[in-house]
Design an enzyme around this catalytic site. Structure first.
Site, PDB file in Angstrom:
ATOM      1  N   TYR A  24      44.683  57.763  19.506  1.00  0.00           N
ATOM      2  CA  TYR A  24      44.676  57.795  18.040  1.00  0.00           C
ATOM      3  C   TYR A  24      43.256  57.858  17.479  1.00  0.00           C
ATOM      4  CZ  TYR A  24      49.430  56.045  18.756  1.00  0.00           C
ATOM      5  OH  TYR A  24      50.738  55.880  19.155  1.00  0.00           O
ATOM      6  N   GLY A 142      57.262  48.642  20.822  1.00  0.00           N
ATOM      7  CA  GLY A 142      57.100  49.950  20.207  1.00  0.00           C
ATOM      8  C   GLY A 142      56.688  51.040  21.180  1.00  0.00           C
ATOM      9  N   ARG A 180      60.461  53.178  26.272  1.00  0.00           N
ATOM     10  CA  ARG A 180      61.557  54.106  26.005  1.00  0.00           C
ATOM     11  C   ARG A 180      62.453  54.239  27.241  1.00  0.00           C
ATOM     12  NH1 ARG A 180      61.781  57.580  21.578  1.00  0.00           N
ATOM     13  NH2 ARG A 180      59.895  57.775  20.314  1.00  0.00           N
TER      14      ARG A 180
END
Length: 289
Positions: A24, A142, A180
């Site tokens: 990021y 997350g 995930r």
């Protein structure tokens, strides 16, 4: 150079903490991520009750959020009255959390909220001044942990990071960590755009690519297309290590030896209530001294 760099051109070149690549760092993904997350309260309502209940029934008061990002989960926990220390490897993501703390500084819980940039690979040494005997809970949610890529092909850095998490948990405390459902992603070649964490109406598409090395899945790359309004679409790419459920559980058990409990949930629900969860959440308790 990481595997992501040797195969894909990642759109973020910065390294904000030694040894951990910050995907990021260019600021673009961090800005669009706020849109991708959608309404923060709507997001946290998907799992607030589960998370707060689990923490309180285990006597948790003091929490280390090792994947703070823009602060969504930390803010929810601060609002719930927990004492929170939040870290992230990306200063571009943290600026949103720092802004929220400043805007709400007149609230005592927010004035006492500690936010720092830190590195998972040296975490225990980096935050010695904040440990105070360890945290009641360490949290990495997350799909954040999957950002740590397997640069050596043996998951040594992932194991090192989780060992650091374990060292930060006080005896009898919890680690909450998720990823995930990469088993399903690798089987189907697709990633759901809507899920418990990311339910923004702005999402238009997620293109999924899986890289195999010597017949083993080594990297999942997601190309996000996010509608930012007025017909504009912003694109960015993030790369993840595809954790297999059984392997991840084995790593946790090897590090949290003699753990009195290790629970795995699908989308914050018991696994027998979810056919194909988007996320697996692990809640493991550290043995008492």
């Amino acid at each position: 150079m990481s595997k992501a760099d040797t195969v894909f051109q990642v759109r973020s070149d910065g390294i904000s903490a030694e040894g951990v690549r910050d995907q990021y760092a260019d600021g673009k993904a961090a800005k669009v991520w706020e849109i991708f997350i959608g309404d923060k309260k709507s997001r946290t309502e998907n799992y607030r009750n589960f998370l707060v209940k689990k923490l309180r029934e285990n006597g948790v008061r003091r929490i280390l959020d090792v994947a703070c990002g823009t602060g969504v989960d930390s803010i929810m926990l601060v609002e719930e009255g927990f004492e929170v220390v939040s870290i992230d490897a990306s200063d571009k993501m943290l600026k949103y959390a720092l802004k929220e703390r400043w805007n709400r500084r007149k609230e005592s819980n927010f004035d006492n909220w500690v936010i720092e940039e830190a590195n998972w690979l040296t975490l225990y040494d980096d935050i010695q001044h904040l440990l105070n005997g360890g945290f009641d809970a360490v949290m990495c949610l997350g799909n954040s942990f999957a950002h740590l890529l397997d640069n050596y092909g043996d998951q040594r850095e992932q194991i090192q990071a989780i060992r650091n998490f374990e060292r930060c948990v006080k005896p009898g405390g919890l680690l909450l960590i998720d990823h995930r459902n990469y088993d399903n992603i690798m089987n189907t070649g697709a990633t759901p755009a809507k899920c418990i964490y990311y339910n923004s109406s702005h999402t238009t598409d997620i293109k999924t690519s899986v890289l195999y090395i010597a017949s083993k899945p080594a990297l999942v790359t997601l190309d996000y297309q996010i509608s930012t309004g007025k017909g504009e679409v912003s694109e960015f790419r993030l790369s993840y290590y595809p954790h297999k459920l059984k392997v991840f559980e084995e790593i946790l058990r090897s590090i949290f030896r003699d753990a009195p409990s290790h629970e795995t949930y699908g989308d914050f629900k018991p696994l027998d209530r979810v056919i194909q969860p988007a996320f697996y959440i692990h809640v493991i308790k550290k043995a008492s001294a």
